[in-house]
Design a protein around this motif. Structure first.
Motif, short mmCIF file in Angstrom:
data_model
loop_
_atom_site.label_atom_id
_atom_site.label_comp_id
_atom_site.label_asym_id
_atom_site.label_seq_id
_atom_site.Cartn_x
_atom_site.Cartn_y
_atom_site.Cartn_z
N LEU A 224 0.71 -1.38 0.38
CA LEU A 224 -0.04 0.19 -0.37
C LEU A 224 0.96 1.35 0.23
O LEU A 224 1.65 1.35 0.62
N HIS B 288 -10.60 3.41 5.07
CA HIS B 288 -10.35 2.00 5.96
C HIS B 288 -12.30 2.37 6.07
O HIS B 288 -12.59 1.02 6.90
N TYR C 109 -12.02 -2.57 2.45
CA TYR C 109 -11.35 -3.94 2.65
C TYR C 109 -10.07 -3.93 3.54
O TYR C 109 -9.16 -3.68 4.35
N TRP D 84 -6.68 -4.38 2.97
CA TRP D 84 -5.27 -3.26 2.26
C TRP D 84 -3.97 -3.49 2.29
O TRP D 84 -3.01 -3.26 1.43
#
Length: 258
Positions: A80, A92, A100, A103
């Motif tokens: 990420l 988030h 998700y 991540w």
């Protein structure tokens, strides 16, 4: 049980279906499709590079490892990248909905740019010239040793770090992908129910009444012709095994259209 063919046939069909699934799994991986796209695009670009006047010094979309925008991470498992704090919070959770959960599955990158690109410029402490590096901490100036460069070296550095040049290479790559898709439309394509070949097995058990196993397989091909016409042929097979009496049945259907 070993002498009863009605038990051997469903087991054989089940093993066949499992083998088909296992064979298809590697072909559906992220790396498989990325490598397929690279192969198609580069082959098409090479086909058109027949005139030396239009020869490209580089057609690979992967930047030079010395470039400040080179990505050193695995292209199929990218970490990420750093993000704005407010945007990261919304990623988030938004309106009470959780984002998700994976991540950070492949880790967290802390630099927008290649973290090692300054090493290629032989950075030394105490020099008077600086280069800017962008990271999660912001933009900082780093001392760099760039002295007595010749014209060829300057041009090479400009190409390595030129985002506009990189963008044009990527545009050529995308155009080649579009041509590859059009060629695919005119090739023979495999299809089945829902557009893809497949096989499915369904078991039914009613205690004290009946136990059965059904298998459905479909396979077909189609092609779009240069005139605009299209032909299609499809085969469908349905097999039903009944274990507690009754007859096993198999039905096959072939259909075609032009």
């Amino acid at each position: 049980m070993d002498d009863n063919p009605s038990y051997r046939r469903p087991i054989g069909g089940l093993l066949l279906a499992i083998a088909i699934v296992l064979c298809c799994m590697p072909g559906c991986s992220r790396s498989f499709w990325r490598e397929q796209a690279d192969r198609d695009s580069y082959e098409l670009i090479s086909e058109k590079m027949t005139d030396p006047a239009w020869d490209l010094p580089r057609m690979d979309i992967t930047p030079d490892p010395r470039s400040r925008f080179y990505d050193p991470y695995d292209p199929d498992e990218l970490p990420l990248p750093p993000d704005d704090e407010s945007a990261n919070a919304l990623m988030h959770e938004v309106g009470g909905w959780q984002g998700y959960k994976s991540w950070h599955r492949f880790g967290q990158a802390f630099n927008v740019e290649n973290p090692n690109w300054l090493e290629n410029l032989l950075a030394d402490v105490g020099e008077n010239e600086f280069v800017m590096q962008t990271s999660i901490a912001g933009v900082v100036n780093q001392p760099a040793a760039l002295h007595n460069l010749e014209l060829g070296q300057l041009i090479e550095l400009a190409n390595i770090h030129n985002r506009d040049y990189q963008t044009e290479i990527e545009n050529v790559y995308l155009q080649a992908l579009a041509v590859s898709r059009e060629r695919f439309q005119f090739g023979v394509r495999y299809l089945g129910g829902g557009g893809t070949p497949g096989s499915s097995i369904t078991g039914t058990s009613v205690p004290g009444v009946t136990d059965s196993l059904s298998q459905r397989s479909n396979f077909g091909v189609s092609q779009l012709l240069p005139t605009g016409a299209q032909w299609l042929v499809e085969l469908t097979n349905n097999t039903l095994w009944i274990f507690s009496g009754g007859n096993n049945t198999t039905a096959s259907t072939i259909s075609y259209s032009l």
